[in-house]
Design a protein around this motif. Structure first.
Motif, mmCIF file in Angstrom:
data_model
loop_
_atom_site.group_PDB
_atom_site.id
_atom_site.type_symbol
_atom_site.label_atom_id
_atom_site.label_comp_id
_atom_site.label_asym_id
_atom_site.label_seq_id
_atom_site.Cartn_x
_atom_site.Cartn_y
_atom_site.Cartn_z
ATOM 1 N N ASP A 47 0.828 -1.208 0.000
ATOM 2 C CA ASP A 47 0.000 0.000 0.000
ATOM 3 C C ASP A 47 0.863 1.258 0.000
ATOM 4 N N ASP A 48 1.911 1.232 0.832
ATOM 5 C CA ASP A 48 2.818 2.383 0.927
ATOM 6 C C ASP A 48 3.483 2.659 -0.419
ATOM 7 N N GLN A 49 4.053 1.630 -1.022
ATOM 8 C CA GLN A 49 4.767 1.820 -2.275
ATOM 9 C C GLN A 49 3.821 2.045 -3.447
ATOM 10 N N GLY A 50 2.696 1.337 -3.439
ATOM 11 C CA GLY A 50 1.728 1.500 -4.519
ATOM 12 C C GLY A 50 1.186 2.909 -4.585
ATOM 13 N N GLY A 51 0.890 3.477 -3.422
ATOM 14 C CA GLY A 51 0.387 4.843 -3.375
ATOM 15 C C GLY A 51 1.381 5.840 -3.933
ATOM 16 N N ARG A 52 2.652 5.618 -3.648
ATOM 17 C CA ARG A 52 3.686 6.540 -4.125
ATOM 18 C C ARG A 52 3.974 6.355 -5.612
ATOM 19 N N MET A 55 1.168 8.178 -7.266
ATOM 20 C CA MET A 55 1.381 9.624 -7.138
ATOM 21 C C MET A 55 2.423 10.092 -8.150
ATOM 22 N N GLY A 56 3.487 9.307 -8.306
ATOM 23 C CA GLY A 56 4.532 9.658 -9.265
ATOM 24 C C GLY A 56 4.020 9.647 -10.698
ATOM 25 N N GLU A 57 3.210 8.639 -11.027
ATOM 26 C CA GLU A 57 2.669 8.535 -12.382
ATOM 27 C C GLU A 57 1.743 9.699 -12.699
ATOM 28 N N ILE A 58 0.926 10.094 -11.722
ATOM 29 C CA ILE A 58 0.006 11.214 -11.918
ATOM 30 C C ILE A 58 0.782 12.516 -12.105
ATOM 31 N N SER A 59 1.830 12.693 -11.314
ATOM 32 C CA SER A 59 2.643 13.909 -11.425
ATOM 33 C C SER A 59 3.324 13.997 -12.789
ATOM 34 N N LYS A 60 3.840 12.849 -13.268
ATOM 35 C CA LYS A 60 4.526 12.828 -14.554
ATOM 36 C C LYS A 60 3.570 13.036 -15.722
ATOM 37 N N SER A 61 2.308 12.695 -15.529
ATOM 38 C CA SER A 61 1.330 12.803 -16.609
ATOM 39 C C SER A 61 0.831 14.231 -16.809
ATOM 40 N N LEU A 75 -3.024 9.507 -0.630
ATOM 41 C CA LEU A 75 -1.774 8.974 -0.107
ATOM 42 C C LEU A 75 -1.641 9.274 1.382
ATOM 43 N N ARG A 76 -2.025 10.478 1.788
ATOM 44 C CA ARG A 76 -1.975 10.819 3.213
ATOM 45 C C ARG A 76 -2.907 9.930 4.023
ATOM 46 N N VAL A 112 6.796 3.102 6.766
ATOM 47 C CA VAL A 112 5.689 3.839 7.375
ATOM 48 C C VAL A 112 6.227 4.895 8.343
ATOM 49 N N ILE A 113 7.267 4.553 9.096
ATOM 50 C CA ILE A 113 7.891 5.529 9.993
ATOM 51 C C ILE A 113 8.589 6.615 9.180
#
Length: 227
Positions: A47-52, A55-61, A75-76, A112-113
């Motif tokens: 979940d942690d990595q998938g969300g990021r 987020m990266g794909e959306i930013s690049k698009s 993500l938050r 997560v930390i």
């Protein structure tokens, strides 16, 4: 089926007058895993990595600000949910290394930390330091957390792992680094790749002279942005 892998674990090195254990491999016996917790942490890791990644794909698009803001809020929410679970796990079992739950699951605990608020990071930083000394997390993990906490406290980072978008120049750059001339020695001590190779991951070129010349400007920008 019992699967056992044996690797050397600890190499003691001296860093600044503080003895730190370099941990980059582990002795793992999967028959000893806490399977229920392993599965929970594996889901947290994904979940942690998938969300990021999303987020990266959306930013690049080059998506709209509305879509980016929505993804950031999602993500938050994932981070907040995962933090509650991880705190519960740590409170019950203590720090779980790859020997206890496998590599990905243990990394889920750390990530997560690493992605939590400053107060949480400060609270668990001593535990992560102890985990390195006990051979239960990567020394590079501790370096990342040390740098993240230093940055958020307004101090210079030690290992050069943190970058930020300088709003003054509009460019991505390394957050102020303590004694940049010797940053690669410190990175090597905690099993991090040379900073020049790390910079390439962000399409940057590491030029120590240029970086030192621009440090006053970078420090000013970082202070104004209150990272």
């Amino acid at each position: 089926m019992k699967i056992k892998h044996t690797y050397p674990v600890l190499i003691l090195v001296l860093l600044r007058s503080v003895s730190m254990a370099q941990v980059n491999s582990f002795t793992i016996d999967s028959s000893k895993f806490n399977k229920p917790v392993m599965l929970m942490l594996d889901t947290i890791y994904k979940d942690d990595q998938g969300g990021r990644i999303r987020m990266g794909e959306i930013s690049k698009s080059k998506a709209s600000e509305t879509r980016i803001d929505s993804a950031r809020k999602a993500l938050r929410a994932i981070d907040a949910k995962n933090l509650v679970k991880v705190k519960g796990i740590i409170n019950k079992y203590g720090w779980l290394g790859p020997q206890d739950v496998g590599m990905n699951s243990s990394q889920g605990l750390f990530l997560v930390i690493q992605h939590a608020d400053l107060a949480t990071q400060e609270e668990y930083l001593p535990m992560v330091r102890k985990a390195v000394m006990d051979g239960k997390t990567l020394s590079s993990n501790l370096a990342l957390l040390e740098d993240r906490v230093a940055m958020r406290q307004g101090k210079k980072q030690i290992y050069g792992s943190q970058l930020f978008n300088n709003k003054t120049t509009g460019k991505l750059c390394f957050y102020p680094i303590e004694d940049p001339d010797h940053v690669d020695e410190r990175r090597k001590a905690v099993d991090l790749q040379p900073i020049a190779a790390y910079a390439k991951l962000f399409n940057l070129t590491w030029d120590i002279t240029a970086y030192k010349n621009s440090l006053p400007e970078i420090e000013k920008a970082a202070k104004e942005q209150k990272l």
